[in-house]
Design a protein around this motif. Structure first.
Motif, PDB file in Angstrom:
ATOM      1  N   ARG A   1       0.836  -1.212   0.000  1.00 30.64           N
ATOM      2  CA  ARG A   1       0.000   0.000   0.000  1.00 30.64           C
ATOM      3  C   ARG A   1       0.865   1.255   0.000  1.00 30.64           C
ATOM      4  O   ARG A   1       0.576   2.228  -0.713  1.00 30.64           O
ATOM      5  CB  ARG A   1      -0.926  -0.031   1.210  1.00 30.64           C
ATOM      6  CG  ARG A   1      -1.889   1.146   1.302  1.00 30.64           C
ATOM      7  CD  ARG A   1      -2.801   0.987   2.511  1.00 30.64           C
ATOM      8  NE  ARG A   1      -3.714   2.107   2.647  1.00 30.64           N
ATOM      9  CZ  ARG A   1      -4.623   2.219   3.622  1.00 30.64           C
ATOM     10  NH1 ARG A   1      -4.732   1.260   4.547  1.00 30.64           N
ATOM     11  NH2 ARG A   1      -5.414   3.273   3.676  1.00 30.64           N
ATOM     12  N   SER A   2       1.923   1.247   0.790  1.00 32.66           N
ATOM     13  CA  SER A   2       2.816   2.407   0.854  1.00 32.66           C
ATOM     14  C   SER A   2       3.515   2.654  -0.475  1.00 32.66           C
ATOM     15  O   SER A   2       3.826   3.793  -0.825  1.00 32.66           O
ATOM     16  CB  SER A   2       3.868   2.196   1.951  1.00 32.66           C
ATOM     17  OG  SER A   2       3.262   2.037   3.221  1.00 32.66           O
ATOM     18  N   THR A   3       3.726   1.577  -1.221  1.00 34.53           N
ATOM     19  CA  THR A   3       4.452   1.687  -2.487  1.00 34.53           C
ATOM     20  C   THR A   3       3.554   2.127  -3.642  1.00 34.53           C
ATOM     21  O   THR A   3       3.955   2.949  -4.471  1.00 34.53           O
ATOM     22  CB  THR A   3       5.114   0.336  -2.833  1.00 34.53           C
ATOM     23  OG1 THR A   3       6.015  -0.023  -1.777  1.00 34.53           O
ATOM     24  CG2 THR A   3       5.872   0.421  -4.142  1.00 34.53           C
TER      25      THR A   3
ATOM     26  N   GLY B   1       0.201   3.283  -3.352  1.00 29.66           N
ATOM     27  CA  GLY B   1      -0.816   4.278  -3.037  1.00 29.66           C
ATOM     28  C   GLY B   1      -2.174   3.653  -2.792  1.00 29.66           C
ATOM     29  O   GLY B   1      -2.448   2.530  -3.227  1.00 29.66           O
ATOM     30  N   ASP B   2      -3.041   4.370  -2.102  1.00 31.33           N
ATOM     31  CA  ASP B   2      -4.331   3.826  -1.685  1.00 31.33           C
ATOM     32  C   ASP B   2      -5.217   3.432  -2.861  1.00 31.33           C
ATOM     33  O   ASP B   2      -5.864   2.380  -2.849  1.00 31.33           O
ATOM     34  CB  ASP B   2      -5.078   4.834  -0.806  1.00 31.33           C
ATOM     35  CG  ASP B   2      -4.524   4.882   0.605  1.00 31.33           C
ATOM     36  OD1 ASP B   2      -3.456   4.267   0.845  1.00 31.33           O
ATOM     37  OD2 ASP B   2      -5.149   5.521   1.469  1.00 31.33           O
ATOM     38  N   GLU B   3      -5.307   4.270  -3.874  1.00 27.58           N
ATOM     39  CA  GLU B   3      -6.220   3.982  -4.971  1.00 27.58           C
ATOM     40  C   GLU B   3      -5.868   2.674  -5.657  1.00 27.58           C
ATOM     41  O   GLU B   3      -6.734   1.808  -5.883  1.00 27.58           O
ATOM     42  CB  GLU B   3      -6.203   5.127  -5.986  1.00 27.58           C
ATOM     43  CG  GLU B   3      -7.168   4.915  -7.148  1.00 27.58           C
ATOM     44  CD  GLU B   3      -7.177   6.069  -8.139  1.00 27.58           C
ATOM     45  OE1 GLU B   3      -7.862   5.962  -9.177  1.00 27.58           O
ATOM     46  OE2 GLU B   3      -6.493   7.093  -7.870  1.00 27.58           O
TER      47      GLU B   3
ATOM     48  N   SER C   1      -1.024  -1.494 -10.718  1.00 25.22           N
ATOM     49  CA  SER C   1      -0.240  -0.335 -10.271  1.00 25.22           C
ATOM     50  C   SER C   1       0.663   0.221 -11.345  1.00 25.22           C
ATOM     51  O   SER C   1       1.055   1.399 -11.297  1.00 25.22           O
ATOM     52  CB  SER C   1       0.604  -0.717  -9.055  1.00 25.22           C
ATOM     53  OG  SER C   1       1.646  -1.617  -9.410  1.00 25.22           O
TER      54      SER C   1
END
Length: 503
Positions: A411-413, A415-417, A448
């Motif tokens: 998630r940190s890599t 992003g939330d979307e 992603s």
């Protein structure tokens, strides 16, 4: 020397027909494989056929632990079969294949494996009906050194992972062969018989006995099919979106009974929240069973089962969030091999973090950082590989906790979307089937648009503590409180899971 000769048109046609016939001829019948090829459990599942439906019709007497009845299996062959195996450990009285008596005997090399030889070989792509009649005392049946059948003072529990079906119905016992179910169990009037799906009907055919009829209409793995018999307090209602909601509570839960109800009765609320993260709830019913006969919880499809000890310190919606997250991750989408257990437990553990944030008790970033900081670099925790922990470490804390940290790192890599799109796409594309870790990695990169092989290699497949934390910043820890309020509850969940004979 090969001599070329001229032949007439009729002979050519005959030759073509012969060639076509030979090419399409049915292969010689062979025995179906005694396992599905899973490296952790070589004899789990079987080869040569796919099951579409189980009809399980039983009578159970708690006083003597006598289980008797018939399971009818609807399946289709995937090869020409001289014989096939069923994963089953109880005493068998008879087997019919397409209404004709078949020979049967235990597998010579594997306890809990039944070899069935039909009266005549089966063709590939043939629909078959297998009827197995049996009777036994399940608590006395030992397979691979243990019994998954749990006798209780007033009944019994068929609840366990990775196997439990061998103690109450014959099956192709591997998550890659999912089927629908009708489960009908007759028990004395003073006890209830809980299972998966929708309670279709309760009937009485003789004095003192009641038959409970359950139906699961969505594909379901064999270990997720459960049976709980006991003097439960059973409640039936409807969820806000119209689904049957059945819960059952063991009165022996005692002082923790109201805490259990305060947790499990919130299941529809929790599922509605999880649906905003993972996509629509995937099944036709909801519920839960609380029993003193378990020391762990299991994500039984549509109706998780909880050990009463989860609620001994008060309400525990964290474990409810965990087991219901499995309805998406583990139940709707099953693992392709048992080495892929991270796809179940890492995701359900991360759902606890999401629910914690929803309740205002710590964000996923805070909770993940806390876990990361909790274990020093030399702790054995970091030596277990969540992506392939080995059968002996399959339910290790690291699979749950480091598994959840992996998702926070993802998630940190990305992003939330992208992160939540990955989770929802995963369920949408694989619902009703099974998939592997490599499939999830490929999906993550596709959604992603980022290369993620190194991230997953570091967090899932490399021993040792990752140099960068799950939030991608070594200074993050200074910005969060030392002990998030929700962590003691999450920790209690893992302690109970780890205490359950390794399950």
């Amino acid at each position: 020397m090969h001599m070329r000769t001229r032949v007439g048109l009729g002979a050519v046609a005959t030759g073509i027909a012969t060639t076509l016939f030979t090419a399409t001829a049915i292969a010689a019948p062979e025995p179906g494989a005694p396992g599905a090829g899973d490296p952790y459990y070589p004899f789990a599942g079987n080869g040569g056929y796919d099951v579409s439906h189980y009809d399980i019709r039983l009578t159970y007497q708690p006083a003597t632990d006598q289980l008797a009845g018939t399971t009818t299996i609807r399946a289709k062959t995937t090869q020409s079969l001289s014989s096939f195996d069923l994963d089953f450990g109880l005493h068998v009285n008879s087997v019919l294949v397409n209404n004709i008596p078949a020979q049967f005997h235990p597998h010579p090399d594997e306890n809990g494996e039944l070899v069935v030889t039909p009266a005549k070989p089966l063709n590939p792509n043939q629909t078959i009906t297998v009827v197995v009649n049996y009777a036994d005392t399940p608590s006395k049946v030992v397979i691979d050194g243990y019994t998954a059948w749990k006798k209780t003072p007033d009944g019994a529990l068929a609840v366990d992972e990775p196997q439990n079906s061998q103690w109450w119905f014959p099956a192709n016992d591997h998550p890659t062969d999912k089927a629908t179910y009708d489960i009908s169990v007759e028990v004395p009037d003073n006890v209830s018989a809980l299972s998966n799906g929708t309670l279709v009907r309760k009937t009485k055919q003789r004095a003192g006995w009641t038959r409970w009829n359950w139906r699961s209409t969505q594909p379901q793995a064999t270990y997720l099919a459960t049976l709980e018999v006991g003097a439960f307090e059973v409640d039936q209602s409807i969820t806000p979106d119209g689904k049957p909601f059945v819960t059952a509570y063991d009165p022996a839960t005692g002082e923790s009974l109201e805490a259990a109800k305060s947790s499990v009765e919130r299941t529809p609320e929790i599922d509605e929240f999880l649906g905003t993260k993972f996509g629509p709830y995937p099944f036709e019913a909801q519920g839960g069973v609380v029993s003193t006969g378990l020391s762990f919880a299991l994500e039984a499809q549509t109706r998780p089962v909880y050990g009463a000890a989860f609620f001994r310190s008060g309400s525990n919606t964290s474990v409810v969030a965990h087991e219901n997250a499995h309805q998406w991750f583990g139940d709707a989408v099953s693992l392709g091999r048992w080495s892929d257990i991270w796809l179940n437990e890492g995701f359900a553990s991360y759902a606890e973090y999401l629910w914690s944030e929803h309740e205002g008790e710590g964000t996923p970033a805070e909770l993940a950082q806390y876990i990361y900081d909790l274990y020093p670099a030399d702790d054995p925790f970091w030596q277990v590989l969540p992506g392939d922990p080995g059968a002996a470490k399959q339910f290790d804390d690291a699979v749950y906790d480091r598994g959840a940290l992996t998702l926070q790192a993802l998630r940190s890599t990305v992003g939330d979307e992208a992160f939540f799109k990955i989770l929802q796409t995963w369920v949408a594309e694989h619902k009703g089937g099974a998939a592997r870790i490599e499939d999830f990695i490929a999906l993550s990169e596709r959604v992603s648009g980022k290369p993620l092989q190194d991230l997953f290699r570091t967090w899932l497949f490399t021993a040792g503590k990752p140099a960068a934390g799950p939030n991608g910043a070594s200074t993050f820890a200074a910005a969060v409180r030392p002990v998030p309020k929700s962590y003691p509850q999450i920790q209690r969940t893992h302690e109970l899971l780890a205490a359950a004979d390794g399950h």
